[in-house]
Design a protein around this motif. Structure first.
Motif, PDB file in Angstrom:
ATOM      1  N   PHE A  17       0.843  -1.206   0.000  1.00  0.00           N
ATOM      2  CA  PHE A  17       0.000   0.000   0.000  1.00  0.00           C
ATOM      3  C   PHE A  17       0.873   1.248   0.000  1.00  0.00           C
ATOM      4  O   PHE A  17       0.562   2.238  -0.659  1.00  0.00           O
ATOM      5  CB  PHE A  17      -0.937   0.025   1.214  1.00  0.00           C
ATOM      6  CG  PHE A  17      -2.268  -0.634   0.978  1.00  0.00           C
ATOM      7  CD1 PHE A  17      -3.023  -0.334  -0.152  1.00  0.00           C
ATOM      8  CD2 PHE A  17      -2.791  -1.536   1.895  1.00  0.00           C
ATOM      9  CE1 PHE A  17      -4.262  -0.930  -0.369  1.00  0.00           C
ATOM     10  CE2 PHE A  17      -4.027  -2.143   1.679  1.00  0.00           C
ATOM     11  CZ  PHE A  17      -4.757  -1.838   0.550  1.00  0.00           C
ATOM     12  N   PHE A  33      -5.244  -2.370   7.880  1.00  0.00           N
ATOM     13  CA  PHE A  33      -6.137  -2.816   8.953  1.00  0.00           C
ATOM     14  C   PHE A  33      -7.595  -2.737   8.541  1.00  0.00           C
ATOM     15  O   PHE A  33      -8.415  -3.512   9.015  1.00  0.00           O
ATOM     16  CB  PHE A  33      -5.866  -2.034  10.248  1.00  0.00           C
ATOM     17  CG  PHE A  33      -4.693  -2.603  10.968  1.00  0.00           C
ATOM     18  CD1 PHE A  33      -3.406  -2.206  10.659  1.00  0.00           C
ATOM     19  CD2 PHE A  33      -4.863  -3.612  11.898  1.00  0.00           C
ATOM     20  CE1 PHE A  33      -2.307  -2.767  11.281  1.00  0.00           C
ATOM     21  CE2 PHE A  33      -3.771  -4.186  12.532  1.00  0.00           C
ATOM     22  CZ  PHE A  33      -2.486  -3.759  12.220  1.00  0.00           C
ATOM     23  N   PHE A  34      -7.901  -1.832   7.609  1.00  0.00           N
ATOM     24  CA  PHE A  34      -9.255  -1.821   7.068  1.00  0.00           C
ATOM     25  C   PHE A  34      -9.510  -3.118   6.300  1.00  0.00           C
ATOM     26  O   PHE A  34     -10.547  -3.766   6.470  1.00  0.00           O
ATOM     27  CB  PHE A  34      -9.450  -0.604   6.148  1.00  0.00           C
ATOM     28  CG  PHE A  34     -10.784  -0.605   5.475  1.00  0.00           C
ATOM     29  CD1 PHE A  34     -11.912  -0.148   6.123  1.00  0.00           C
ATOM     30  CD2 PHE A  34     -10.913  -1.091   4.174  1.00  0.00           C
ATOM     31  CE1 PHE A  34     -13.148  -0.170   5.507  1.00  0.00           C
ATOM     32  CE2 PHE A  34     -12.141  -1.111   3.551  1.00  0.00           C
ATOM     33  CZ  PHE A  34     -13.268  -0.648   4.221  1.00  0.00           C
ATOM     34  N   ILE A  35      -8.530  -3.514   5.469  1.00  0.00           N
ATOM     35  CA  ILE A  35      -8.666  -4.754   4.691  1.00  0.00           C
ATOM     36  C   ILE A  35      -8.833  -5.946   5.639  1.00  0.00           C
ATOM     37  O   ILE A  35      -9.675  -6.825   5.426  1.00  0.00           O
ATOM     38  CB  ILE A  35      -7.423  -4.974   3.790  1.00  0.00           C
ATOM     39  CG1 ILE A  35      -7.366  -3.905   2.689  1.00  0.00           C
ATOM     40  CG2 ILE A  35      -7.420  -6.381   3.184  1.00  0.00           C
ATOM     41  CD1 ILE A  35      -8.475  -3.973   1.673  1.00  0.00           C
ATOM     42  N   LEU A  36      -8.065  -5.933   6.708  1.00  0.00           N
ATOM     43  CA  LEU A  36      -8.121  -7.012   7.700  1.00  0.00           C
ATOM     44  C   LEU A  36      -9.535  -7.189   8.250  1.00  0.00           C
ATOM     45  O   LEU A  36      -9.968  -8.301   8.546  1.00  0.00           O
ATOM     46  CB  LEU A  36      -7.171  -6.617   8.836  1.00  0.00           C
ATOM     47  CG  LEU A  36      -6.567  -7.674   9.719  1.00  0.00           C
ATOM     48  CD1 LEU A  36      -5.800  -8.665   8.892  1.00  0.00           C
ATOM     49  CD2 LEU A  36      -5.620  -7.007  10.712  1.00  0.00           C
ATOM     50  N   GLN A  54      -0.818   1.659   6.856  1.00  0.00           N
ATOM     51  CA  GLN A  54      -1.234   0.859   8.015  1.00  0.00           C
ATOM     52  C   GLN A  54      -2.754   0.890   8.170  1.00  0.00           C
ATOM     53  O   GLN A  54      -3.398  -0.129   8.364  1.00  0.00           O
ATOM     54  CB  GLN A  54      -0.609   1.411   9.296  1.00  0.00           C
ATOM     55  CG  GLN A  54       0.875   1.104   9.430  1.00  0.00           C
ATOM     56  CD  GLN A  54       1.460   1.619  10.733  1.00  0.00           C
ATOM     57  OE1 GLN A  54       0.821   2.380  11.456  1.00  0.00           O
ATOM     58  NE2 GLN A  54       2.681   1.219  11.032  1.00  0.00           N
ATOM     59  N   ARG A  55      -3.306   2.100   8.040  1.00  0.00           N
ATOM     60  CA  ARG A  55      -4.758   2.256   8.193  1.00  0.00           C
ATOM     61  C   ARG A  55      -5.495   1.427   7.135  1.00  0.00           C
ATOM     62  O   ARG A  55      -6.478   0.741   7.423  1.00  0.00           O
ATOM     63  CB  ARG A  55      -5.112   3.742   8.080  1.00  0.00           C
ATOM     64  CG  ARG A  55      -6.427   4.117   8.671  1.00  0.00           C
ATOM     65  CD  ARG A  55      -6.501   5.622   8.998  1.00  0.00           C
ATOM     66  NE  ARG A  55      -5.858   6.459   8.011  1.00  0.00           N
ATOM     67  CZ  ARG A  55      -6.408   6.845   6.868  1.00  0.00           C
ATOM     68  NH1 ARG A  55      -7.636   6.480   6.578  1.00  0.00           N
ATOM     69  NH2 ARG A  55      -5.751   7.616   6.024  1.00  0.00           N
ATOM     70  N   LEU A  56      -5.004   1.483   5.890  1.00  0.00           N
ATOM     71  CA  LEU A  56      -5.638   0.737   4.806  1.00  0.00           C
ATOM     72  C   LEU A  56      -5.515  -0.769   5.054  1.00  0.00           C
ATOM     73  O   LEU A  56      -6.478  -1.517   4.861  1.00  0.00           O
ATOM     74  CB  LEU A  56      -4.990   1.103   3.465  1.00  0.00           C
ATOM     75  CG  LEU A  56      -5.204   2.548   3.001  1.00  0.00           C
ATOM     76  CD1 LEU A  56      -4.465   2.802   1.685  1.00  0.00           C
ATOM     77  CD2 LEU A  56      -6.687   2.858   2.827  1.00  0.00           C
ATOM     78  N   VAL A 105      -3.728 -11.584   3.411  1.00  0.00           N
ATOM     79  CA  VAL A 105      -4.111 -11.083   4.729  1.00  0.00           C
ATOM     80  C   VAL A 105      -5.456 -11.690   5.153  1.00  0.00           C
ATOM     81  O   VAL A 105      -5.633 -12.122   6.289  1.00  0.00           O
ATOM     82  CB  VAL A 105      -4.173  -9.540   4.713  1.00  0.00           C
ATOM     83  CG1 VAL A 105      -5.113  -9.016   5.774  1.00  0.00           C
ATOM     84  CG2 VAL A 105      -2.781  -8.967   4.919  1.00  0.00           C
ATOM     85  N   LYS A 106      -6.395 -11.752   4.189  1.00  0.00           N
ATOM     86  CA  LYS A 106      -7.710 -12.295   4.530  1.00  0.00           C
ATOM     87  C   LYS A 106      -7.637 -13.786   4.823  1.00  0.00           C
ATOM     88  O   LYS A 106      -8.412 -14.311   5.616  1.00  0.00           O
ATOM     89  CB  LYS A 106      -8.709 -12.048   3.389  1.00  0.00           C
ATOM     90  CG  LYS A 106      -8.984 -10.597   3.087  1.00  0.00           C
ATOM     91  CD  LYS A 106      -9.421  -9.818   4.309  1.00  0.00           C
ATOM     92  CE  LYS A 106     -10.872 -10.049   4.692  1.00  0.00           C
ATOM     93  NZ  LYS A 106     -11.261  -9.109   5.797  1.00  0.00           N
TER      94      LYS A 106
END
Lengths: 205, 205
Positions: A15, A31-34, A27-29, B51-52
């Motif tokens: 990213f 953790f959003f995906i997570l 990092q924010r993106l 990640v998923k």
């Protein structure tokens, strides 16, 4: 990043390679995906690869397309004698949204920038000249960005046209987009350059 | 978007679903993907799905991990009698980077926010209480964010501990991170709240 799970660290790294995305945003993106639904993540993942696999450049105007020629070049209903020259495919989208233009396009894929080592061979200028040499075009609108590089590129293309198309160029109108105050802007906050152009280009009411 | 190639439109749409990414940024990202090497696009696409597929939550501390328990919970070298309670996995990364903490963590996955309908059942508070009831912990550091929600959450957890662990709580120290001036900040620009806390928490030199 030593203590972060490797797949998350890898996603943050990827990213962060995107333009305008720093490590904190990455990092924010990540953790959003997570946390987002797997379906949504898969749609993004697939959309990235689909773009790489299915998008080509139109062999006439060099806009992005799935078919060659692109839908705009293939549309006989559009004015075939007008070409609007832009820097990027995004500019085509912006102009199409206005609904004010019904001709063809030519995408340069950048602007001349000697400082950054971008010369005429890096842009689709030769291809534009070949389209003009065919002799069917009556107007070229040089719609490069109102920046130093954009203006320089427009000036360069204009002199190429005047130099190379001696006979044909008599019938060929070369224009540029109007400069002046943006709609809804404030005269008091307009920069000097914009205001100067607005005075020079004033029109009878 | 009517005249944009559908795969590009789809990618713009998916990028625009990411937090903090508007349509203009999504367009910029999509055109970057269009032009970047296919390898780079594939790495991003794969990293998203990896990640998923491979990330789970640690069944003890609820940090993100590939293995259960996570490397921190599984590390016998860390202080087993101290738990640092944080809102998000990113907070764990930030604290680990300092090197100043050698205990365990507990990730709440958010903060209490009655305004947004986030209550105790949405967070990992019950799981924290069960860890404390085991009786091995001697200090709980409530490292929630220095925000209204973070302070409210810390206060709530503190009262839960005092209420539920009557006997055990005598031996259990509940602390929070120091508040005051940030390193390298300017006293003159510090907000009143921060400066007030810095005065209250002043220390002998």
């Amino acid at each position: 990043m030593s203590d972060i799970a490797p797949p998350v660290a890898a996603l943050i790294e990827e990213f962060a390679r995107l333009p305008g995305v720093g490590v904190k945003t990455a990092q924010r993106l990540a953790f959003f995906i997570l946390r987002c639904p797997t379906d949504q993540a898969r749609r993004l993942s697939d959309a990235i690869m689909r773009v790489k696999e299915s998008i080509i450049y139109c062999s006439r105007c060099f806009n992005i397309t799935e078919t060659d020629p692109c839908p705009i070049c293939a549309n006989a209903g559009r004015d075939q004698d007008t070409i609007c020259v832009v820097e990027e495919p995004l500019d085509v989208i912006a102009l199409e949204k206005t609904g004010a233009y019904k001709g063809l396009y030519h995408v340069l894929h950048g602007a001349l920038s000697p400082m950054n080592g971008i010369g005429r061979k890096d842009l689709r200028i030769d291809e534009l000249m070949r389209r003009l040499e065919e002799g069917n075009v009556r107007e070229v609108i040089l719609a490069t960005n109102p920046s130093f590089e954009g203006d320089y590129t427009a000036g360069f293309i204009k002199s190429e046209i005047k130099g190379k198309l001696n006979g044909a160029s008599a019938d060929l109108r070369v224009t540029s987009l109007a400069r002046g105050l943006s709609l809804g802007s404030d005269l008091e906050y307009a920069d000097e350059g914009t205001l100067g152009r607005a005075i020079e280009g004033r029109r009878d009411l």
